[in-house]
Design a protein around this motif. Structure first.
Motif, PDB file in Angstrom:
ATOM      1  N   ILE A 174       0.945  -1.006   0.025  1.00  0.00           N
ATOM      2  CA  ILE A 174       0.783   0.416  -0.133  1.00  0.00           C
ATOM      3  C   ILE A 174       0.818   1.172   0.067  1.00  0.00           C
ATOM      4  CG2 ILE A 174      -1.262   1.583   1.459  1.00  0.00           C
ATOM      5  CD1 ILE A 174      -2.706  -1.814   2.472  1.00  0.00           C
ATOM      6  N   VAL A 175       2.167   1.217   0.566  1.00  0.00           N
ATOM      7  CA  VAL A 175       3.143   2.260   0.886  1.00  0.00           C
ATOM      8  C   VAL A 175       3.528   3.031  -0.661  1.00  0.00           C
ATOM      9  CG1 VAL A 175       5.379   2.905   1.441  1.00  0.00           C
ATOM     10  CG2 VAL A 175       3.293   2.181   3.028  1.00  0.00           C
ATOM     11  N   ALA A 176       3.717   1.397  -1.039  1.00  0.00           N
ATOM     12  CA  ALA A 176       4.926   1.500  -2.870  1.00  0.00           C
ATOM     13  C   ALA A 176       3.510   2.252  -4.068  1.00  0.00           C
ATOM     14  CB  ALA A 176       4.952   0.155  -3.274  1.00  0.00           C
ATOM     15  N   GLU A 177       2.548   1.447  -3.389  1.00  0.00           N
ATOM     16  CA  GLU A 177       1.503   2.371  -4.780  1.00  0.00           C
ATOM     17  C   GLU A 177       0.784   3.780  -3.952  1.00  0.00           C
ATOM     18  OE1 GLU A 177      -0.377   0.780  -7.219  1.00  0.00           O
ATOM     19  OE2 GLU A 177       1.240  -0.265  -6.781  1.00  0.00           O
ATOM     20  N   GLU A 178       0.852   4.260  -2.811  1.00  0.00           N
ATOM     21  CA  GLU A 178       1.028   5.561  -2.209  1.00  0.00           C
ATOM     22  C   GLU A 178       1.356   6.329  -3.439  1.00  0.00           C
ATOM     23  OE1 GLU A 178      -0.287   5.874   1.209  1.00  0.00           O
ATOM     24  OE2 GLU A 178      -1.945   5.529   1.123  1.00  0.00           O
ATOM     25  N   LEU A 179       3.226   6.208  -2.894  1.00  0.00           N
ATOM     26  CA  LEU A 179       3.834   6.761  -3.561  1.00  0.00           C
ATOM     27  C   LEU A 179       4.214   7.252  -4.752  1.00  0.00           C
ATOM     28  CD1 LEU A 179       6.734   5.095  -1.247  1.00  0.00           C
ATOM     29  CD2 LEU A 179       6.048   7.221  -1.365  1.00  0.00           C
ATOM     30  N   LYS A 180       3.813   5.665  -5.455  1.00  0.00           N
ATOM     31  CA  LYS A 180       3.689   5.968  -7.250  1.00  0.00           C
ATOM     32  C   LYS A 180       2.474   6.992  -7.666  1.00  0.00           C
ATOM     33  CE  LYS A 180       4.674   0.384  -8.564  1.00  0.00           C
ATOM     34  NZ  LYS A 180       3.883  -0.065  -9.035  1.00  0.00           N
ATOM     35  N   TYR A 181       1.562   7.184  -6.778  1.00  0.00           N
ATOM     36  CA  TYR A 181       0.368   8.002  -7.022  1.00  0.00           C
ATOM     37  C   TYR A 181       0.809   9.720  -6.155  1.00  0.00           C
ATOM     38  CZ  TYR A 181      -3.302   4.035  -8.670  1.00  0.00           C
ATOM     39  OH  TYR A 181      -3.497   3.530  -9.039  1.00  0.00           O
ATOM     40  N   GLY A 182       2.132   9.517  -6.033  1.00  0.00           N
ATOM     41  CA  GLY A 182       2.110  10.855  -5.545  1.00  0.00           C
ATOM     42  C   GLY A 182       2.412  11.288  -4.436  1.00  0.00           C
ATOM     43  N   SER A 183       1.720  10.415  -3.399  1.00  0.00           N
ATOM     44  CA  SER A 183       2.367  11.119  -1.904  1.00  0.00           C
ATOM     45  C   SER A 183       3.544  10.574  -1.398  1.00  0.00           C
ATOM     46  CB  SER A 183       1.195   9.579  -1.301  1.00  0.00           C
ATOM     47  OG  SER A 183       1.937  10.118   0.071  1.00  0.00           O
ATOM     48  N   SER A 184       3.457  12.177  -0.293  1.00  0.00           N
ATOM     49  CA  SER A 184       5.045  12.130   0.028  1.00  0.00           C
ATOM     50  C   SER A 184       5.454  10.660   0.963  1.00  0.00           C
ATOM     51  CB  SER A 184       5.057  13.387   1.164  1.00  0.00           C
ATOM     52  OG  SER A 184       4.130  13.081   2.079  1.00  0.00           O
ATOM     53  N   LEU A 185       6.453  10.287   1.136  1.00  0.00           N
ATOM     54  CA  LEU A 185       7.364   9.172   1.806  1.00  0.00           C
ATOM     55  C   LEU A 185       6.600   9.559   3.475  1.00  0.00           C
ATOM     56  CD1 LEU A 185       9.133   6.624   1.912  1.00  0.00           C
ATOM     57  CD2 LEU A 185      10.959   8.394   2.194  1.00  0.00           C
ATOM     58  N   SER A 186       7.440  10.769   3.689  1.00  0.00           N
ATOM     59  CA  SER A 186       6.782  10.707   5.408  1.00  0.00           C
ATOM     60  C   SER A 186       5.407  10.169   5.822  1.00  0.00           C
ATOM     61  CB  SER A 186       7.352  11.887   5.998  1.00  0.00           C
ATOM     62  OG  SER A 186       6.533  12.663   5.403  1.00  0.00           O
ATOM     63  N   GLY A 187       4.401  10.964   4.724  1.00  0.00           N
ATOM     64  CA  GLY A 187       2.440  10.922   4.795  1.00  0.00           C
ATOM     65  C   GLY A 187       2.632   9.188   4.775  1.00  0.00           C
ATOM     66  N   ALA A 188       2.976   8.696   3.996  1.00  0.00           N
ATOM     67  CA  ALA A 188       3.355   7.212   3.204  1.00  0.00           C
ATOM     68  C   ALA A 188       3.344   6.438   4.497  1.00  0.00           C
ATOM     69  CB  ALA A 188       3.360   6.631   2.498  1.00  0.00           C
ATOM     70  N   LEU A 189       4.391   6.214   5.306  1.00  0.00           N
ATOM     71  CA  LEU A 189       4.812   5.898   6.615  1.00  0.00           C
ATOM     72  C   LEU A 189       3.807   6.088   7.376  1.00  0.00           C
ATOM     73  CD1 LEU A 189       8.537   6.253   5.404  1.00  0.00           C
ATOM     74  CD2 LEU A 189       7.197   4.122   5.427  1.00  0.00           C
ATOM     75  N   VAL A 190       3.945   7.536   7.449  1.00  0.00           N
ATOM     76  CA  VAL A 190       3.248   7.143   8.758  1.00  0.00           C
ATOM     77  C   VAL A 190       1.842   6.420   8.440  1.00  0.00           C
ATOM     78  CG1 VAL A 190       1.371   9.519   9.982  1.00  0.00           C
ATOM     79  CG2 VAL A 190       3.831   9.388   9.165  1.00  0.00           C
ATOM     80  N   ARG A 191       0.573   6.862   7.783  1.00  0.00           N
ATOM     81  CA  ARG A 191      -0.387   6.591   7.108  1.00  0.00           C
ATOM     82  C   ARG A 191      -0.271   4.586   7.509  1.00  0.00           C
ATOM     83  NH1 ARG A 191      -1.040  10.525   3.504  1.00  0.00           N
ATOM     84  NH2 ARG A 191       0.160   9.616   1.816  1.00  0.00           N
ATOM     85  N   MET A 192       0.552   4.195   7.714  1.00  0.00           N
ATOM     86  CA  MET A 192       0.887   2.411   7.692  1.00  0.00           C
ATOM     87  C   MET A 192       1.464   2.207   9.190  1.00  0.00           C
ATOM     88  SD  MET A 192       4.618   0.206   6.270  1.00  0.00           S
ATOM     89  CE  MET A 192       5.216   0.557   7.826  1.00  0.00           C
ATOM     90  N   GLU A 193       1.788   3.458   9.590  1.00  0.00           N
ATOM     91  CA  GLU A 193       2.036   3.296  10.745  1.00  0.00           C
ATOM     92  C   GLU A 193       0.532   2.948  11.766  1.00  0.00           C
ATOM     93  OE1 GLU A 193       3.479   7.088  13.597  1.00  0.00           O
ATOM     94  OE2 GLU A 193       4.959   6.215  12.278  1.00  0.00           O
ATOM     95  N   GLU A 194       0.245   4.193  11.069  1.00  0.00           N
ATOM     96  CA  GLU A 194      -1.211   3.960  11.825  1.00  0.00           C
ATOM     97  C   GLU A 194      -2.212   2.688  12.133  1.00  0.00           C
ATOM     98  OE1 GLU A 194      -2.801   5.862  14.537  1.00  0.00           O
ATOM     99  OE2 GLU A 194      -0.816   7.103  14.642  1.00  0.00           O
ATOM    100  N   ARG A 195      -2.228   2.062  10.038  1.00  0.00           N
ATOM    101  CA  ARG A 195      -3.343   1.144   9.899  1.00  0.00           C
ATOM    102  C   ARG A 195      -2.936  -0.233  10.744  1.00  0.00           C
ATOM    103  NH1 ARG A 195      -1.757   3.284   5.104  1.00  0.00           N
ATOM    104  NH2 ARG A 195      -0.188   1.393   4.612  1.00  0.00           N
TER     105      ARG A 195
END
Length: 346
Positions: A187-208
């Motif tokens: 999911i983090v890798a897909e978010e990065l492909k769609y232009g999300s920032s790295l810190s935002g994607a990782l923070v969302r992963m830790e919250e999930r």
């Protein structure tokens, strides 16, 4: 008998309280919070865009609620272990079902002797079985995630050493990694492909994921990536900390196994003594044409064994994980042993 009925529970409660104070508990909390700015964050909206009117926000909110309901039906087990109150409600329903079976007389037909004592055992099992299940599943989930997290951080550090960027390393790991973390990393890798920032994607992963150990490690990775590109040393510290934590956890489990064996051994000795006293010892007087009425003695020993099974199981959970929920499986095992010995052997 009053000393046994009152003294055993009080002594067990005092010892359980002492264990709760002096032993560190296992952290199985799964805390999640929704990141509401995801839909309209600055990294997604173009300049000059507004999130939309009030009706659009309400429509999105209803859609999110519908998706939550779909997720519950799609992953019922995940929903079941997410909240202990669901298991408590299910336990109450099972207790009502058992009471209904007792009221219509099915219990008296199956267990003609010791009906009340067997009813008490099955009521306790019915009440705690739904609570035991999500705890054990959650414990398994936490253990698997914690074991895979050091490997994930070590792979990121290795790929950074060969010159890959952090988003590229995560994308590479997402394509080859298997296990509990693989879905979240994908999911983090897909978010990065769609232009999300790295810190935002990782923070969302830790919250999930919601585990304290994961939040600590991922937060360290996010802060390190924001400060410097040389994160090898920082990740090495995080990996060493996690591995030391897992080593101490395994060591504690090995030590507590000895105490669990002592508890089960003492409980088994009581069951063996009850069998010998009410069956083998009494049968030795058959040649003398002497008969005994052991009904009251069997009832008293059955009642005491129910008390021992409940509090010994809770104490076993306190010694192994300092958590009452950890002792529920031991309570169920000991109550099943009690019913088997007194109903089918004695």
């Amino acid at each position: 008998m009053p000393v046994m009925y009152i003294g055993l529970p009080l002594g067990a409660i005092v010892l359980i309280a002492i264990l709760y104070i002096i032993l560190p508990p296992d952290n199985l909390k799964i805390t999640r919070k929704e990141i509401t700015e995801t839909e309209y964050s600055k990294e997604i909206l173009a300049s000059g865009h507004s999130p939309g009117d009030e009706s659009e926000l309400k429509r999105i909110k209803k859609r999110k609620q519908a998706l939550k309901v779909q997720d519950i039906f799609r992953h019922p087990l995940k929903f079941f272990i997410s909240n202990y109150s669901i298991a408590a409600v299910m336990g109450g329903i099972l207790v009502l079902i058992v009471l209904l079976l007792w009221y219509i007389g099915i219990f008296a037909e199956i267990f003609s002797a010791f009906t009340l004592q067997v009813l008490i055992c099955i009521l306790i099992i019915a009440a705690i079985l739904p609570l035991m299940t999500p705890y054990e599943l959650r414990n398994r989930y936490v253990t698997r995630v914690e074991k895979q997290l050091p490997e994930f951080l070590r792979e990121i550090a290795d790929m950074r050493d060969i010159g890959m960027t952090l988003p590229g390393a995560i994308g590479m790991i997402a394509g080859h990694k298997s296990g509990v973390l693989s879905t979240e990393i994908s999911i983090v890798a897909e978010e990065l492909k769609y232009g999300s920032s790295l810190s935002g994607a990782l923070v969302r992963m830790e919250e999930r994921i919601g585990l304290t150990t994961v939040k600590r490690a991922i937060s360290l990775l996010v802060k390190a990536s924001e400060v410097t590109d040389y994160i090898r040393e920082i990740l090495s510290i995080a990996v060493a900390d996690l591995e030391h934590y897992l080593k101490m956890k395994n060591k504690r489990m090995n030590v507590s196994f000895v105490y669990l064996a002592v508890i089960y051994l003492s409980f088994g000795i009581y069951l063996f003594a009850a069998y010998e006293m009410n069956v083998a010892f009494i049968s030795s007087f058959s040649s003398f044409d002497i008969s005994f009425d052991l009904t009251a003695n069997k009832l008293d020993m059955f009642n005491i064994d129910i008390i021992l099974a409940f509090f010994s199981g809770i104490m076993a959970g306190q010694m192994s994980a300092n958590n009452i929920l950890s002792g529920l499986k031991h309570v169920i095992i000991m109550l099943i042993m009690t019913v088997f010995v007194f109903v089918y052997l004695i």
